[in-house]
Design a protein around this motif. Sequence first.
Motif, short mmCIF file in Angstrom:
data_model
loop_
_atom_site.label_atom_id
_atom_site.label_comp_id
_atom_site.label_asym_id
_atom_site.label_seq_id
_atom_site.Cartn_x
_atom_site.Cartn_y
_atom_site.Cartn_z
N LEU A 87 0.82 -1.20 0.00
CA LEU A 87 0.00 0.00 0.00
C LEU A 87 0.86 1.26 0.00
CD1 LEU A 87 -2.99 0.92 0.18
CD2 LEU A 87 -2.71 0.93 2.64
N ILE A 88 1.81 1.33 0.91
CA ILE A 88 2.66 2.52 1.03
C ILE A 88 3.60 2.65 -0.16
CG2 ILE A 88 4.38 3.70 2.48
CD1 ILE A 88 1.48 3.37 3.68
N GLY A 89 4.19 1.53 -0.57
CA GLY A 89 5.09 1.56 -1.72
C GLY A 89 4.40 1.98 -2.99
N THR A 90 3.18 1.50 -3.20
CA THR A 90 2.42 1.88 -4.38
C THR A 90 2.10 3.37 -4.36
OG1 THR A 90 1.47 -0.33 -4.51
CG2 THR A 90 0.34 1.40 -5.73
N ALA A 91 1.83 3.91 -3.20
CA ALA A 91 1.58 5.36 -3.10
C ALA A 91 2.81 6.13 -3.57
CB ALA A 91 1.21 5.75 -1.67
N GLY A 92 3.99 5.68 -3.17
CA GLY A 92 5.22 6.33 -3.61
C GLY A 92 5.43 6.22 -5.11
N VAL A 93 5.19 5.03 -5.65
CA VAL A 93 5.33 4.83 -7.10
C VAL A 93 4.35 5.72 -7.87
CG1 VAL A 93 5.01 3.15 -8.98
CG2 VAL A 93 6.28 2.50 -6.91
N PHE A 94 3.10 5.75 -7.42
CA PHE A 94 2.11 6.59 -8.10
C PHE A 94 2.44 8.07 -7.98
CE2 PHE A 94 -1.83 4.06 -9.30
CZ PHE A 94 -1.12 2.89 -9.48
N ARG A 95 3.05 8.45 -6.87
CA ARG A 95 3.47 9.84 -6.69
C ARG A 95 4.52 10.20 -7.75
NH1 ARG A 95 2.49 12.84 -2.54
NH2 ARG A 95 2.10 11.16 -1.06
N VAL A 96 5.48 9.32 -7.94
CA VAL A 96 6.52 9.55 -8.95
C VAL A 96 5.91 9.54 -10.35
CG1 VAL A 96 8.64 8.61 -9.97
CG2 VAL A 96 8.40 8.71 -7.48
N LEU A 111 7.40 11.83 -0.29
CA LEU A 111 8.02 10.66 -0.90
C LEU A 111 9.06 10.04 0.04
CD1 LEU A 111 8.29 8.82 -3.37
CD2 LEU A 111 9.98 10.44 -4.29
N ILE A 112 9.81 10.86 0.72
CA ILE A 112 10.81 10.35 1.67
C ILE A 112 10.13 9.60 2.81
CG2 ILE A 112 12.49 11.07 3.43
CD1 ILE A 112 13.42 13.23 1.40
N VAL A 113 9.03 10.15 3.32
CA VAL A 113 8.29 9.45 4.38
C VAL A 113 7.84 8.08 3.88
CG1 VAL A 113 6.16 9.46 5.75
CG2 VAL A 113 7.57 11.53 5.60
N GLU A 114 7.31 8.02 2.66
CA GLU A 114 6.85 6.75 2.11
C GLU A 114 7.99 5.76 1.94
OE1 GLU A 114 3.09 8.87 -0.12
OE2 GLU A 114 4.93 8.47 -1.27
N ILE A 115 9.14 6.24 1.49
CA ILE A 115 10.30 5.36 1.31
C ILE A 115 10.79 4.85 2.66
CG2 ILE A 115 12.73 5.31 0.60
CD1 ILE A 115 11.89 7.25 -1.70
N VAL A 116 10.86 5.72 3.65
CA VAL A 116 11.33 5.31 4.98
C VAL A 116 10.36 4.31 5.61
CG1 VAL A 116 11.72 6.14 7.35
CG2 VAL A 116 12.70 7.38 5.40
N VAL A 117 9.06 4.59 5.54
CA VAL A 117 8.07 3.67 6.11
C VAL A 117 8.10 2.34 5.37
CG1 VAL A 117 5.60 3.28 6.52
CG2 VAL A 117 6.61 5.49 7.06
N LEU A 118 8.25 2.38 4.05
CA LEU A 118 8.38 1.15 3.26
C LEU A 118 9.57 0.33 3.75
CD1 LEU A 118 7.62 -0.66 0.84
CD2 LEU A 118 9.07 0.83 -0.57
#
Length: 132
Positions: A87-96, A111-118
């Motif tokens: 879920l979190i990783g996909t949010a980051g990918v869709f953001r990019v 994006l950094i928050v999503e990468i760190v949480v991932l």
Amino acid sequence: MTLKRYNMEKILKIITGLAGALFALIGLGWVIKPAAIAAEMGLPLLEGTALNTQIGDMGAFFFAGGVITLLGVLTGKRQWYYAAALLIGTAGVFRVLAFTVQGATLPIDKLIVEIVVLGILLASAKLTSVPQ
């Protein structure tokens, strides 16, 4: 299990639990105080059906992500961490993708928050002592 691994699991469990709780609270915030949450995310608070979609979709994303993460912490089962990571990783990918395909602004801080949480979720899945 070594003491070092036990301590790493314990620290990751605490960090992961805090992230899950924060996500769940943000999700609830979309229902309780949507104007404040929208402002924190740099979004205008919409109206009518758009407001309903904004609260429903954003609230559900954060709340479900937080609950799934907390289920991983509480059960120690890897599949919950992987589900939250998806879920979190996909949010980051869709953001990019929004940035590259649609020309949207890329908010690096989010994006950094999503990468760190991932990374935290994947590390928690890898180090969890309870198999799937």
